[in-house]
Design a protein around this motif. Sequence first.
Motif, short mmCIF file in Angstrom:
data_model
loop_
_atom_site.label_atom_id
_atom_site.label_comp_id
_atom_site.label_asym_id
_atom_site.label_seq_id
_atom_site.Cartn_x
_atom_site.Cartn_y
_atom_site.Cartn_z
N THR A 1 -73.60 13.18 -89.88
CA THR A 1 -74.28 11.89 -90.03
C THR A 1 -75.50 12.04 -90.92
N ALA A 2 -75.89 10.93 -91.50
CA ALA A 2 -77.15 10.79 -92.22
C ALA A 2 -77.61 9.36 -91.94
N THR A 3 -78.85 9.06 -92.23
CA THR A 3 -79.36 7.72 -91.92
C THR A 3 -79.55 6.89 -93.18
N LEU A 4 -79.54 5.59 -92.95
CA LEU A 4 -79.87 4.61 -93.98
C LEU A 4 -81.31 4.19 -93.79
N PRO A 5 -82.05 3.85 -94.83
CA PRO A 5 -81.62 3.94 -96.23
C PRO A 5 -81.38 5.39 -96.63
N VAL A 6 -80.62 5.54 -97.69
CA VAL A 6 -80.22 6.87 -98.15
C VAL A 6 -81.43 7.67 -98.58
N ASP A 7 -81.55 8.86 -98.00
CA ASP A 7 -82.55 9.85 -98.44
C ASP A 7 -81.77 10.88 -99.24
N PRO A 8 -82.01 10.98 -100.55
CA PRO A 8 -81.20 11.87 -101.40
C PRO A 8 -81.18 13.32 -100.94
N ILE A 9 -82.30 13.84 -100.50
CA ILE A 9 -82.34 15.26 -100.09
C ILE A 9 -81.54 15.47 -98.81
N THR A 10 -81.77 14.62 -97.83
CA THR A 10 -81.05 14.75 -96.55
C THR A 10 -79.56 14.55 -96.73
N LEU A 11 -79.16 13.52 -97.46
CA LEU A 11 -77.74 13.25 -97.66
C LEU A 11 -77.07 14.40 -98.40
N SER A 12 -77.70 14.88 -99.45
CA SER A 12 -77.15 15.99 -100.22
C SER A 12 -76.99 17.24 -99.35
N THR A 13 -78.02 17.58 -98.62
CA THR A 13 -77.99 18.75 -97.75
C THR A 13 -76.91 18.62 -96.69
N THR A 14 -76.81 17.45 -96.08
CA THR A 14 -75.82 17.22 -95.03
C THR A 14 -74.40 17.33 -95.59
N LEU A 15 -74.15 16.73 -96.75
CA LEU A 15 -72.81 16.80 -97.33
C LEU A 15 -72.46 18.23 -97.73
N VAL A 16 -73.39 18.93 -98.33
CA VAL A 16 -73.12 20.32 -98.73
C VAL A 16 -72.81 21.17 -97.50
N GLU A 17 -73.57 21.01 -96.42
CA GLU A 17 -73.30 21.76 -95.19
C GLU A 17 -71.93 21.41 -94.62
N LEU A 18 -71.58 20.13 -94.66
CA LEU A 18 -70.26 19.70 -94.18
C LEU A 18 -69.16 20.33 -95.01
N LEU A 19 -69.29 20.28 -96.32
CA LEU A 19 -68.25 20.86 -97.19
C LEU A 19 -68.13 22.37 -96.97
N ARG A 20 -69.23 23.05 -96.83
CA ARG A 20 -69.19 24.49 -96.59
C ARG A 20 -68.53 24.80 -95.26
N SER A 21 -68.88 24.05 -94.22
CA SER A 21 -68.35 24.32 -92.88
C SER A 21 -66.85 24.06 -92.77
N THR A 22 -66.34 23.20 -93.64
CA THR A 22 -64.90 22.90 -93.61
C THR A 22 -64.12 23.70 -94.65
N GLY A 23 -64.81 24.53 -95.40
CA GLY A 23 -64.15 25.39 -96.37
C GLY A 23 -63.71 24.73 -97.65
N LEU A 24 -64.27 23.55 -97.95
CA LEU A 24 -63.90 22.86 -99.19
C LEU A 24 -64.67 23.42 -100.37
#
Length: 128
Positions: free
Chosen positions: A105-128
Amino acid sequence: MALRVLVYSDHSDTRAAVIGALGRHPDPALPELSFVEVATAPMVFAQLDAGVIDVVILDGEATPAGGMGLAKQMKDEVDPCPPILVLLGRADDRWLADWSRADATATLPVDPITLSTTLVELLRSTGL
């Protein structure tokens, strides 16, 4: 090959904020991102049925179909289901995202640093 990121929101400004915050290459260790913007729930499932989506970002505040309900439906009906990040209107709604089985999850309004970090961690954890 680029990772295909589906961005769902009924608001074009929210979709633009997500795409702008992430950019094409949020982390040098990951492939480039390409985005598929959708504004309706039927289009979310049409894109998933096409089998070309690697990760999904859903607006939890979208109407009439909210991202948390879509995440729950995806987890119940799509196999294999791509990783899902839900954007919350309030951090306190994390329990609803847990119910929906969202992967991150991330919160609105979009925080570029938090969203980027969260997505990168998600992609790494799923092996993408």
